[in-house]
Motif scaffolding. Structure first.
Motif, PDB file in Angstrom:
ATOM      1  N   ALA A 198      -5.067  24.335 -26.097  1.00  0.00           N
ATOM      2  CA  ALA A 198      -4.483  25.511 -25.482  1.00  0.00           C
ATOM      3  C   ALA A 198      -2.983  25.489 -25.732  1.00  0.00           C
ATOM      4  CB  ALA A 198      -4.784  25.545 -23.994  1.00  0.00           C
ATOM      5  N   LEU A 199      -2.476  26.528 -26.357  1.00  0.00           N
ATOM      6  CA  LEU A 199      -1.049  26.641 -26.623  1.00  0.00           C
ATOM      7  C   LEU A 199      -0.391  27.431 -25.507  1.00  0.00           C
ATOM      8  CD1 LEU A 199      -1.003  27.469 -30.443  1.00  0.00           C
ATOM      9  CD2 LEU A 199      -0.802  25.242 -29.338  1.00  0.00           C
ATOM     10  N   ALA A 200       0.765  26.972 -25.079  1.00  0.00           N
ATOM     11  CA  ALA A 200       1.503  27.660 -24.025  1.00  0.00           C
ATOM     12  C   ALA A 200       2.981  27.695 -24.380  1.00  0.00           C
ATOM     13  CB  ALA A 200       1.307  26.961 -22.677  1.00  0.00           C
ATOM     14  N   ALA A 201       3.647  28.725 -23.926  1.00  0.00           N
ATOM     15  CA  ALA A 201       5.091  28.812 -24.129  1.00  0.00           C
ATOM     16  C   ALA A 201       5.783  27.789 -23.237  1.00  0.00           C
ATOM     17  CB  ALA A 201       5.581  30.217 -23.807  1.00  0.00           C
ATOM     18  N   GLU A 202       6.888  27.227 -23.730  1.00  0.00           N
ATOM     19  CA  GLU A 202       7.656  26.262 -22.944  1.00  0.00           C
ATOM     20  C   GLU A 202       8.859  26.909 -22.273  1.00  0.00           C
ATOM     21  OE1 GLU A 202       7.722  22.007 -24.495  1.00  0.00           O
ATOM     22  OE2 GLU A 202       7.652  23.160 -26.352  1.00  0.00           O
ATOM     23  N   VAL A 203       9.188  28.127 -22.683  1.00  0.00           N
ATOM     24  CA  VAL A 203      10.283  28.869 -22.057  1.00  0.00           C
ATOM     25  C   VAL A 203       9.806  30.296 -21.817  1.00  0.00           C
ATOM     26  CG1 VAL A 203      12.119  27.485 -23.088  1.00  0.00           C
ATOM     27  CG2 VAL A 203      11.254  29.491 -24.314  1.00  0.00           C
ATOM     28  N   SER A 204      10.491  30.985 -20.936  1.00  0.00           N
ATOM     29  CA  SER A 204      10.126  32.371 -20.660  1.00  0.00           C
ATOM     30  C   SER A 204      10.909  33.310 -21.568  1.00  0.00           C
ATOM     31  CB  SER A 204      10.403  32.702 -19.190  1.00  0.00           C
ATOM     32  OG  SER A 204      11.782  32.547 -18.906  1.00  0.00           O
ATOM     33  N   GLY A 205      10.353  34.493 -21.781  1.00  0.00           N
ATOM     34  CA  GLY A 205      11.043  35.476 -22.596  1.00  0.00           C
ATOM     35  C   GLY A 205      10.077  36.461 -23.216  1.00  0.00           C
ATOM     36  N   ARG A 206      10.647  37.402 -23.945  1.00  0.00           N
ATOM     37  CA  ARG A 206       9.856  38.432 -24.595  1.00  0.00           C
ATOM     38  C   ARG A 206       9.485  38.001 -26.009  1.00  0.00           C
ATOM     39  NH1 ARG A 206       8.872  42.919 -22.513  1.00  0.00           N
ATOM     40  NH2 ARG A 206      10.610  42.670 -21.050  1.00  0.00           N
ATOM     41  N   VAL A 207       8.246  38.194 -26.371  1.00  0.00           N
ATOM     42  CA  VAL A 207       7.765  37.820 -27.704  1.00  0.00           C
ATOM     43  C   VAL A 207       8.320  38.806 -28.730  1.00  0.00           C
ATOM     44  CG1 VAL A 207       5.736  37.485 -29.157  1.00  0.00           C
ATOM     45  CG2 VAL A 207       5.663  36.830 -26.740  1.00  0.00           C
ATOM     46  N   VAL A 208       9.009  38.283 -29.757  1.00  0.00           N
ATOM     47  CA  VAL A 208       9.629  39.151 -30.759  1.00  0.00           C
ATOM     48  C   VAL A 208       8.912  39.100 -32.105  1.00  0.00           C
ATOM     49  CG1 VAL A 208      11.903  39.119 -29.673  1.00  0.00           C
ATOM     50  CG2 VAL A 208      11.304  37.331 -31.324  1.00  0.00           C
ATOM     51  N   SER A 209       8.078  38.103 -32.317  1.00  0.00           N
ATOM     52  CA  SER A 209       7.317  38.055 -33.566  1.00  0.00           C
ATOM     53  C   SER A 209       6.059  37.228 -33.372  1.00  0.00           C
ATOM     54  CB  SER A 209       8.155  37.472 -34.713  1.00  0.00           C
ATOM     55  OG  SER A 209       8.410  36.098 -34.502  1.00  0.00           O
ATOM     56  N   ILE A 210       5.020  37.590 -34.122  1.00  0.00           N
ATOM     57  CA  ILE A 210       3.738  36.896 -34.059  1.00  0.00           C
ATOM     58  C   ILE A 210       3.233  36.700 -35.486  1.00  0.00           C
ATOM     59  CG2 ILE A 210       1.333  37.015 -33.282  1.00  0.00           C
ATOM     60  CD1 ILE A 210       2.230  38.690 -30.947  1.00  0.00           C
ATOM     61  N   SER A 211       2.761  35.511 -35.783  1.00  0.00           N
ATOM     62  CA  SER A 211       2.207  35.223 -37.103  1.00  0.00           C
ATOM     63  C   SER A 211       0.936  36.042 -37.328  1.00  0.00           C
ATOM     64  CB  SER A 211       1.884  33.733 -37.232  1.00  0.00           C
ATOM     65  OG  SER A 211       1.090  33.481 -38.374  1.00  0.00           O
ATOM     66  N   PRO A 212       0.725  36.555 -38.538  1.00  0.00           N
ATOM     67  CA  PRO A 212      -0.520  37.276 -38.825  1.00  0.00           C
ATOM     68  C   PRO A 212      -1.751  36.398 -38.704  1.00  0.00           C
ATOM     69  CG  PRO A 212       0.746  36.898 -40.838  1.00  0.00           C
ATOM     70  CD  PRO A 212       1.633  36.541 -39.694  1.00  0.00           C
ATOM     71  N   GLU A 213      -1.560  35.087 -38.707  1.00  0.00           N
ATOM     72  CA  GLU A 213      -2.694  34.169 -38.579  1.00  0.00           C
ATOM     73  C   GLU A 213      -3.076  33.923 -37.127  1.00  0.00           C
ATOM     74  OE1 GLU A 213      -4.638  33.021 -40.944  1.00  0.00           O
ATOM     75  OE2 GLU A 213      -3.468  34.161 -42.397  1.00  0.00           O
ATOM     76  N   LEU A 214      -2.244  34.394 -36.185  1.00  0.00           N
ATOM     77  CA  LEU A 214      -2.561  34.177 -34.774  1.00  0.00           C
ATOM     78  C   LEU A 214      -3.539  35.246 -34.295  1.00  0.00           C
ATOM     79  CD1 LEU A 214      -1.980  32.246 -32.470  1.00  0.00           C
ATOM     80  CD2 LEU A 214      -0.183  33.782 -31.695  1.00  0.00           C
ATOM     81  N   ILE A 215      -4.730  35.196 -34.860  1.00  0.00           N
ATOM     82  CA  ILE A 215      -5.835  36.073 -34.495  1.00  0.00           C
ATOM     83  C   ILE A 215      -7.090  35.221 -34.458  1.00  0.00           C
ATOM     84  CG2 ILE A 215      -4.814  38.187 -35.434  1.00  0.00           C
ATOM     85  CD1 ILE A 215      -6.493  37.752 -37.947  1.00  0.00           C
ATOM     86  N   GLU A 216      -8.108  35.707 -33.822  1.00  0.00           N
ATOM     87  CA  GLU A 216      -9.347  34.940 -33.741  1.00  0.00           C
ATOM     88  C   GLU A 216      -9.870  34.669 -35.149  1.00  0.00           C
ATOM     89  OE1 GLU A 216     -12.196  36.711 -31.204  1.00  0.00           O
ATOM     90  OE2 GLU A 216     -10.860  36.843 -29.481  1.00  0.00           O
ATOM     91  N   GLY A 217     -10.106  33.395 -35.435  1.00  0.00           N
ATOM     92  CA  GLY A 217     -10.585  33.003 -36.751  1.00  0.00           C
ATOM     93  C   GLY A 217      -9.477  32.703 -37.742  1.00  0.00           C
ATOM     94  N   GLY A 218      -8.227  32.948 -37.380  1.00  0.00           N
ATOM     95  CA  GLY A 218      -7.125  32.672 -38.287  1.00  0.00           C
ATOM     96  C   GLY A 218      -6.958  31.187 -38.531  1.00  0.00           C
ATOM     97  N   ARG A 219      -6.545  30.837 -39.743  1.00  0.00           N
ATOM     98  CA  ARG A 219      -6.346  29.433 -40.077  1.00  0.00           C
ATOM     99  C   ARG A 219      -4.860  29.115 -40.014  1.00  0.00           C
ATOM    100  NH1 ARG A 219      -9.311  25.619 -42.820  1.00  0.00           N
ATOM    101  NH2 ARG A 219     -10.885  27.150 -43.406  1.00  0.00           N
ATOM    102  N   VAL A 220      -4.507  28.035 -39.342  1.00  0.00           N
ATOM    103  CA  VAL A 220      -3.109  27.648 -39.182  1.00  0.00           C
ATOM    104  C   VAL A 220      -2.921  26.221 -39.665  1.00  0.00           C
ATOM    105  CG1 VAL A 220      -2.763  29.215 -37.242  1.00  0.00           C
ATOM    106  CG2 VAL A 220      -3.483  26.866 -36.810  1.00  0.00           C
ATOM    107  N   LYS A 221      -1.683  25.915 -40.035  1.00  0.00           N
ATOM    108  CA  LYS A 221      -1.337  24.569 -40.463  1.00  0.00           C
ATOM    109  C   LYS A 221      -0.334  23.970 -39.484  1.00  0.00           C
ATOM    110  CE  LYS A 221      -2.011  25.420 -45.412  1.00  0.00           C
ATOM    111  NZ  LYS A 221      -1.362  25.400 -46.751  1.00  0.00           N
ATOM    112  N   GLN A 222      -0.357  22.660 -39.399  1.00  0.00           N
ATOM    113  CA  GLN A 222       0.552  21.962 -38.495  1.00  0.00           C
ATOM    114  C   GLN A 222       1.990  22.364 -38.787  1.00  0.00           C
ATOM    115  OE1 GLN A 222       0.334  17.715 -38.740  1.00  0.00           O
ATOM    116  NE2 GLN A 222       1.565  17.382 -36.918  1.00  0.00           N
TER     117      GLN A 222
END
Length: 214
Positions: free
Chosen positions: A1-25
Protein backbone atom coordinates in the motif's frame (compact mmCIF):
# COMPACT_ATOMS: atom_id res chain seq x y z
CA UNK A 1 0.00 0.00 0.00
CA UNK A 2 1.49 3.31 -1.09
CA UNK A 3 0.74 6.41 0.94
CA UNK A 4 1.77 10.04 0.75
CA UNK A 5 4.25 11.17 3.40
CA UNK A 6 3.27 14.84 3.17
CA UNK A 7 0.02 16.65 2.55
CA UNK A 8 -0.74 18.65 -0.56
CA UNK A 9 -2.41 18.77 -3.92
CA UNK A 10 -1.46 16.18 -6.53
CA UNK A 11 0.07 17.94 -9.56
CA UNK A 12 1.10 14.97 -11.69
CA UNK A 13 0.38 11.26 -12.00
CA UNK A 14 2.33 8.64 -13.93
CA UNK A 15 0.39 7.03 -16.81
CA UNK A 16 1.37 3.69 -15.30
CA UNK A 17 -0.48 4.41 -12.06
CA UNK A 18 -3.59 2.59 -13.23
CA UNK A 19 -4.93 -0.86 -12.48
CA UNK A 20 -2.66 -3.35 -14.21
CA UNK A 21 0.07 -0.80 -14.89
CA UNK A 22 3.65 -2.01 -14.65
CA UNK A 23 6.07 0.03 -12.54
CA UNK A 24 9.77 -0.17 -11.82
CA UNK A 25 11.56 0.48 -8.56
CA UNK A 26 12.20 4.20 -8.18
CA UNK A 27 9.61 5.29 -10.75
CA UNK A 28 7.85 8.49 -9.71
CA UNK A 29 4.19 7.54 -9.65
CA UNK A 30 2.79 10.87 -8.45
CA UNK A 31 4.00 14.24 -7.24
CA UNK A 32 2.54 16.61 -4.67
CA UNK A 33 2.79 20.38 -5.03
CA UNK A 34 5.98 21.37 -3.21
CA UNK A 35 5.54 25.17 -3.29
CA UNK A 36 4.84 25.49 0.45
CA UNK A 37 7.76 23.21 1.28
CA UNK A 38 10.09 25.26 -0.92
CA UNK A 39 9.01 28.37 1.00
CA UNK A 40 9.70 26.57 4.28
CA UNK A 41 13.16 25.67 3.01
CA UNK A 42 13.96 29.27 2.13
CA UNK A 43 12.77 30.45 5.54
CA UNK A 44 14.93 27.87 7.26
CA UNK A 45 17.97 28.87 5.20
CA UNK A 46 17.34 32.51 6.12
CA UNK A 47 17.19 31.56 9.79
CA UNK A 48 20.51 29.72 9.42
CA UNK A 49 22.12 32.81 7.91
CA UNK A 50 20.74 35.03 10.68
CA UNK A 51 21.97 32.67 13.38
CA UNK A 52 25.44 32.47 11.84
CA UNK A 53 25.60 36.27 11.67
CA UNK A 54 24.47 36.52 15.29
CA UNK A 55 27.25 34.13 16.36
CA UNK A 56 29.85 36.22 14.55
CA UNK A 57 28.51 39.45 16.04
CA UNK A 58 28.35 38.13 19.58
CA UNK A 59 31.82 36.60 19.26
CA UNK A 60 33.21 39.95 18.09
CA UNK A 61 31.47 41.74 20.95
CA UNK A 62 32.89 39.22 23.38
CA UNK A 63 36.43 39.82 22.12
CA UNK A 64 36.00 43.58 22.42
CA UNK A 65 34.44 43.23 25.87
CA UNK A 66 37.42 41.16 27.01
CA UNK A 67 39.83 43.86 25.84
CA UNK A 68 37.86 46.56 27.63
CA UNK A 69 37.68 44.48 30.80
CA UNK A 70 41.41 43.82 30.79
CA UNK A 71 42.05 47.55 30.50
CA UNK A 72 40.07 48.07 33.69
CA UNK A 73 42.24 45.51 35.46
CA UNK A 74 39.42 43.92 37.43
CA UNK A 75 40.59 40.33 37.16
CA UNK A 76 38.80 37.55 35.27
CA UNK A 77 35.85 38.74 33.20
CA UNK A 78 32.45 37.06 33.90
CA UNK A 79 30.75 35.02 31.17
CA UNK A 80 28.01 37.60 30.72
CA UNK A 81 30.55 40.29 29.91
CA UNK A 82 32.27 37.96 27.42
CA UNK A 83 28.88 37.34 25.73
CA UNK A 84 29.12 33.60 26.30
CA UNK A 85 25.38 33.13 27.08
CA UNK A 86 24.50 35.18 24.00
CA UNK A 87 26.84 33.10 21.84
CA UNK A 88 25.36 29.86 23.24
CA UNK A 89 21.85 31.08 22.47
CA UNK A 90 22.86 31.98 18.92
CA UNK A 91 24.46 28.55 18.46
CA UNK A 92 21.24 26.91 19.68
CA UNK A 93 19.25 28.96 17.16
CA UNK A 94 21.67 27.88 14.45
CA UNK A 95 21.27 24.20 15.33
CA UNK A 96 17.48 24.58 15.30
CA UNK A 97 17.54 26.38 11.94
CA UNK A 98 19.82 23.73 10.44
CA UNK A 99 17.40 21.04 11.63
CA UNK A 100 14.56 22.93 9.94
CA UNK A 101 16.56 23.01 6.70
CA UNK A 102 17.02 19.25 6.88
CA UNK A 103 13.33 18.79 7.59
CA UNK A 104 12.31 21.03 4.67
CA UNK A 105 14.63 19.18 2.30
CA UNK A 106 13.22 15.89 3.53
CA UNK A 107 9.64 17.11 3.03
CA UNK A 108 10.43 18.23 -0.51
CA UNK A 109 11.85 14.79 -1.33
CA UNK A 110 8.68 13.23 0.07
CA UNK A 111 6.46 15.13 -2.38
CA UNK A 112 7.36 12.40 -4.89
CA UNK A 113 5.57 9.08 -4.42
CA UNK A 114 7.83 6.39 -5.85
CA UNK A 115 7.55 2.67 -6.49
CA UNK A 116 9.47 0.71 -3.83
CA UNK A 117 9.99 -2.29 -6.13
CA UNK A 118 9.24 -3.64 -9.59
CA UNK A 119 5.65 -4.71 -9.88
CA UNK A 120 2.13 -4.12 -11.06
CA UNK A 121 -0.56 -1.77 -9.83
CA UNK A 122 -3.47 -3.54 -8.17
CA UNK A 123 -5.47 -0.43 -7.26
CA UNK A 124 -5.05 3.30 -7.72
CA UNK A 125 -7.04 5.97 -5.89
CA UNK A 126 -5.43 9.17 -7.15
CA UNK A 127 -6.60 11.88 -9.48
CA UNK A 128 -4.68 14.93 -10.58
CA UNK A 129 -5.78 17.90 -8.51
CA UNK A 130 -6.94 15.79 -5.58
CA UNK A 131 -5.65 16.50 -2.07
CA UNK A 132 -3.69 13.88 -0.15
CA UNK A 133 -2.86 13.55 3.53
CA UNK A 134 0.04 11.69 5.14
CA UNK A 135 -0.56 8.02 5.79
CA UNK A 136 -3.65 7.70 3.57
CA UNK A 137 -3.25 4.91 0.99
CA UNK A 138 -3.30 6.17 -2.59
CA UNK A 139 -2.48 2.94 -4.44
CA UNK A 140 -1.60 -0.72 -4.03
CA UNK A 141 1.11 -2.49 -5.98
CA UNK A 142 2.50 -6.02 -5.84
CA UNK A 143 5.79 -7.48 -6.94
CA UNK A 144 5.66 -9.37 -10.22
CA UNK A 145 9.14 -10.78 -9.89
CA UNK A 146 8.01 -13.61 -7.65
CA UNK A 147 4.63 -14.79 -6.41
CA UNK A 148 3.63 -17.06 -3.55
CA UNK A 149 0.82 -19.57 -3.98
CA UNK A 150 -0.84 -21.79 -1.39
CA UNK A 151 -1.05 -25.38 -2.57
CA UNK A 152 -2.84 -28.37 -1.00
CA UNK A 153 -1.00 -31.67 -0.55
CA UNK A 154 -2.20 -35.11 0.38
CA UNK A 155 -1.04 -36.27 3.78
CA UNK A 156 1.35 -38.72 2.11
CA UNK A 157 2.96 -36.05 -0.01
CA UNK A 158 2.86 -33.64 2.89
CA UNK A 159 4.72 -36.04 5.18
CA UNK A 160 7.22 -36.86 2.44
CA UNK A 161 7.95 -33.20 1.85
CA UNK A 162 8.94 -32.89 5.51
CA UNK A 163 11.72 -35.43 5.02
CA UNK A 164 13.24 -34.56 1.68
CA UNK A 165 14.15 -31.56 -0.36
CA UNK A 166 11.47 -31.07 -2.97
CA UNK A 167 12.72 -30.46 -6.52
CA UNK A 168 11.15 -27.73 -8.65
CA UNK A 169 7.74 -28.70 -9.99
CA UNK A 170 5.32 -27.30 -12.59
CA UNK A 171 2.25 -25.26 -11.73
CA UNK A 172 -0.41 -25.13 -14.43
CA UNK A 173 -3.48 -22.98 -14.87
CA UNK A 174 -5.98 -21.92 -17.53
CA UNK A 175 -6.07 -18.15 -17.99
CA UNK A 176 -8.39 -16.63 -20.55
CA UNK A 177 -8.94 -20.06 -22.05
CA UNK A 178 -5.23 -20.55 -22.61
CA UNK A 179 -2.95 -22.88 -20.66
CA UNK A 180 -0.20 -21.34 -18.58
CA UNK A 181 2.80 -23.07 -17.07
CA UNK A 182 5.26 -21.94 -14.42
CA UNK A 183 8.07 -23.55 -12.49
CA UNK A 184 7.62 -23.49 -8.73
CA UNK A 185 9.78 -24.23 -5.72
CA UNK A 186 8.53 -25.30 -2.33
CA UNK A 187 9.27 -22.55 0.17
CA UNK A 188 7.66 -23.63 3.43
CA UNK A 189 4.93 -25.75 4.95
CA UNK A 190 1.99 -24.60 7.00
CA UNK A 191 1.85 -26.15 10.42
CA UNK A 192 -1.79 -27.28 10.38
CA UNK A 193 -3.76 -30.03 8.66
CA UNK A 194 -7.21 -29.47 7.18
CA UNK A 195 -9.33 -32.07 8.97
CA UNK A 196 -12.16 -31.91 6.45
CA UNK A 197 -10.03 -32.59 3.37
CA UNK A 198 -7.20 -34.36 5.21
CA UNK A 199 -4.75 -32.17 3.36
CA UNK A 200 -1.75 -30.18 4.35
CA UNK A 201 -0.80 -26.91 2.75
CA UNK A 202 2.48 -25.60 1.47
CA UNK A 203 3.62 -22.24 0.19
CA UNK A 204 5.40 -22.34 -3.15
CA UNK A 205 7.21 -19.56 -4.96
CA UNK A 206 6.67 -19.22 -8.68
CA UNK A 207 8.56 -17.05 -11.09
CA UNK A 208 7.47 -15.46 -14.37
CA UNK A 209 7.27 -17.62 -17.46
CA UNK A 210 9.62 -17.29 -20.42
CA UNK A 211 7.81 -14.12 -21.49
CA UNK A 212 8.16 -12.55 -18.04
CA UNK A 213 4.46 -12.97 -17.26
CA UNK A 214 2.46 -14.53 -14.47
Amino acid sequence: ALAAEVSGRVVSISPELIEGGRVKQGDVLATVDDADYQVALQRAKSAVAEAELSIEQESARGVQALRDWEKLGRGEAPDLVLRKPQIAAAEARLASAQAEVERAVRDISRTSITAPFNGRVREAHLEEGSYVNPGVAVAEIYSDEEVEVRLPFSLTDYAQSLKEETPPFPVRAIIGGKPALWQAELDRLEGEIDRETLSGYAIARIRPDDEGQF
